[in-house]
Structures are given as structure tokens and as C-alpha cells.
Scaffold this motif. Sequence first.
Motif, mmCIF file in Angstrom:
data_model
loop_
_atom_site.group_PDB
_atom_site.id
_atom_site.type_symbol
_atom_site.label_atom_id
_atom_site.label_comp_id
_atom_site.label_asym_id
_atom_site.label_seq_id
_atom_site.Cartn_x
_atom_site.Cartn_y
_atom_site.Cartn_z
ATOM 1 N N ALA A 11 0.810 -1.219 0.000
ATOM 2 C CA ALA A 11 0.000 0.000 0.000
ATOM 3 C C ALA A 11 0.838 1.263 0.000
ATOM 4 C CB ALA A 11 -0.940 -0.013 1.208
ATOM 5 N N ARG A 12 2.108 1.164 0.410
ATOM 6 C CA ARG A 12 2.981 2.337 0.451
ATOM 7 C C ARG A 12 3.628 2.622 -0.903
ATOM 8 N NH1 ARG A 12 7.272 0.651 4.736
ATOM 9 N NH2 ARG A 12 7.272 -1.136 3.319
ATOM 10 N N GLY A 13 3.529 1.665 -1.824
ATOM 11 C CA GLY A 13 4.202 1.801 -3.103
ATOM 12 C C GLY A 13 5.561 1.144 -3.138
ATOM 13 N N VAL A 14 5.810 0.227 -2.198
ATOM 14 C CA VAL A 14 7.063 -0.527 -2.195
ATOM 15 C C VAL A 14 6.838 -1.826 -2.958
ATOM 16 C CG1 VAL A 14 8.834 -1.633 -0.787
ATOM 17 C CG2 VAL A 14 7.743 0.486 0.005
ATOM 18 N N ALA A 15 7.487 -1.953 -4.108
ATOM 19 C CA ALA A 15 7.357 -3.147 -4.946
ATOM 20 C C ALA A 15 8.480 -4.116 -4.622
ATOM 21 C CB ALA A 15 7.389 -2.768 -6.414
ATOM 22 N N THR A 16 8.151 -5.393 -4.538
ATOM 23 C CA THR A 16 9.158 -6.437 -4.355
ATOM 24 C C THR A 16 9.209 -7.283 -5.616
ATOM 25 O OG1 THR A 16 8.773 -6.517 -1.971
ATOM 26 C CG2 THR A 16 9.885 -8.407 -2.961
ATOM 27 N N LEU A 17 10.378 -7.297 -6.231
ATOM 28 C CA LEU A 17 10.620 -8.059 -7.452
ATOM 29 C C LEU A 17 11.448 -9.286 -7.055
ATOM 30 C CD1 LEU A 17 11.967 -6.494 -10.804
ATOM 31 C CD2 LEU A 17 12.313 -8.850 -10.124
ATOM 32 N N THR A 18 10.841 -10.462 -7.166
ATOM 33 C CA THR A 18 11.473 -11.690 -6.679
ATOM 34 C C THR A 18 11.846 -12.606 -7.836
ATOM 35 O OG1 THR A 18 10.122 -11.589 -4.664
ATOM 36 C CG2 THR A 18 11.202 -13.683 -5.152
ATOM 37 N N LEU A 19 13.131 -12.953 -7.927
ATOM 38 C CA LEU A 19 13.555 -13.982 -8.874
ATOM 39 C C LEU A 19 12.940 -15.293 -8.398
ATOM 40 C CD1 LEU A 19 17.356 -13.054 -9.104
ATOM 41 C CD2 LEU A 19 15.441 -12.099 -10.401
ATOM 42 N N ASN A 20 12.238 -16.006 -9.291
ATOM 43 C CA ASN A 20 11.384 -17.092 -8.816
ATOM 44 C C ASN A 20 11.650 -18.414 -9.553
ATOM 45 O OD1 ASN A 20 9.408 -18.059 -7.075
ATOM 46 N ND2 ASN A 20 7.733 -17.586 -8.477
ATOM 47 N N LEU A 54 14.729 -5.835 -4.847
ATOM 48 C CA LEU A 54 15.063 -6.992 -5.672
ATOM 49 C C LEU A 54 15.604 -8.099 -4.788
ATOM 50 C CD1 LEU A 54 15.553 -8.324 -8.475
ATOM 51 C CD2 LEU A 54 17.811 -7.239 -8.473
ATOM 52 N N THR A 55 14.983 -9.274 -4.866
ATOM 53 C CA THR A 55 15.424 -10.408 -4.054
ATOM 54 C C THR A 55 15.177 -11.705 -4.825
ATOM 55 O OG1 THR A 55 15.347 -11.360 -1.827
ATOM 56 C CG2 THR A 55 13.234 -10.698 -2.810
ATOM 57 N N GLY A 56 15.359 -12.838 -4.150
ATOM 58 C CA GLY A 56 15.187 -14.119 -4.815
ATOM 59 C C GLY A 56 14.480 -15.115 -3.925
ATOM 60 N N ALA A 57 13.812 -16.084 -4.544
ATOM 61 C CA ALA A 57 13.168 -17.165 -3.809
ATOM 62 C C ALA A 57 14.174 -18.290 -3.582
ATOM 63 C CB ALA A 57 11.968 -17.687 -4.598
#
Length: 262
Positions: A11-20, A54-57
Motif C-alpha cells: 500500500a505504500r508503493g514498495v514493490a518487491t521483485l522476486t527472482l522465482n 530486488l530479491t530471490g526465492a
Amino acid sequence: MFETIAVTTDARGVATLTLNRADKHNAMSAQMITDLTQAAHQLGTDDAVRVVVLTGAGKSFCAGGDLGWMQSQMAAESETRFVEARKLAEMLQALNTLPKPLIGAIHGNAFGGGVGLASVCDVAIGVDTVKMGLTETKLGLIPATIGPYVIARMGEARARRVFMSARVFEAAEAVELGLLARIVPAADLNDAVEAEVLPYLACAPGAVASAKQLVRQLGPRIDDAVIDHTIRELVDRWETEEAKEGIGAFFEKRKPAWISKV
């Protein structure tokens, strides 16, 4: 929407992009390269997004380039190799020039292209058990398309310590080299990333984007000419006997010919 990555926005506008691709240690396939490029463009033009993490699974952040993808380049025509190398280079540049702060949450090991992904982040926080390495030369390849970003992050002198040797190094040395801003215990990673995110939520988004563009303009030059040069370097290496031997040895589960028998 995406096959190899996941994107969520709070809701704050923080996107999490996860390598999956956890089962493949998030190795970058052709599809992941495409997905990351598209995600970068979408997040960059979404006014609701203020910050991207940016993170990863799974256990690894990113094991580098998918070996199956690299093997397919060995059998491809030169023109196809150029096309695929350009897709990789354009993905890295799309993330590097993302007009939003990009925070890396490096929760697991990063090798090869994974080091490149960490290098395009504005700040990368790692867990204290992470291992990293530019491992391309073990396969007869070179860290070509990631090279401008790695060197911009580390500087030439520090890069020369690890750029050619394929040496795997620990988290503390990654901080010393400038790849990671700091390291924390795994249990503290989310809090450390949140501490990097929060200040941006009090800043004017347009000013943040302009400031990021300015610092990139004032930093080492990474323009079309530089990117084209790295693409040619990568394609040239794919066409060498060393690359054929190195990648062949990997799939045949044997040592490449250049390893000393003594």
C-alpha cells in the motif's frame, strides 16, 4: 503475468521483485531475462511505485546465467548469439536506469550474472553467510555484459582482485569490495532493507528519479557504445574453443582441459 519472477506492491508503493526459479537457484534463463526487462519498464512507469526491492526465492539470490541457455548459444548462429546477448545487456541497463530506488536484498549466494544484478542495485544489503564470485572464466567465458556495472560499483582496482580469477569470496569481502553496502544476520535482513526503504517514502518521487539520473550521468560512462562493446566481447567468447570446452566439461561432469593434472 510473469513466468520466472514475481512482483508485488504494498500500500505504500514498495514493490518487491522476486527472482522465482528457486529449483534452478534463480539462474537467468532467456525467459527470466525477458521477464526482468518487462518488469523494469512496468515498475519504472508506474507512478504508484516509490521503491523497488530486488530479491530471490529459495536458497540462492542468483546463480548467474542458466547453463542450458548458455549451451544453446554455443549451437546458435552468430546473429542469434548477438540477439540473445543484447537481450541480456538491455535487461541489465533497464534495471540500472530504473527511475526508482532499487534496493537489493541479497539473501543467498550470487555468482556471475547474480553479481551483475547486485551491482545494478542502488544499494545491496546481504546476509552474512552469502558467498559471491565472478565465475565466468572457469567456463572459458568472461563477465562481459555485467562488466560495466560491476566495475562502476567496485572501481577498477578492486574489480581486478576478483574479475578474472573466478574466486569465490565471503560476505565480508563483498562489503570491502563495494558490492554489498553492509551485511546482517539472516533474521535481520528484512529490517535492514526496510531501513533503506523508509527514507525514500518521505522524498519527492520526481526529485529522487532526477537525482538518480544525475548520479548515473556523473558516474562511469555506460552508454550504447559501451554496451555494444560488451555484447561483442561476450559473443566473441561464446565462439572460442575455450568456451566450448568449459561448458562442455560442465555438462559432461568432468574437469576442463586447462586444469592442471598435477
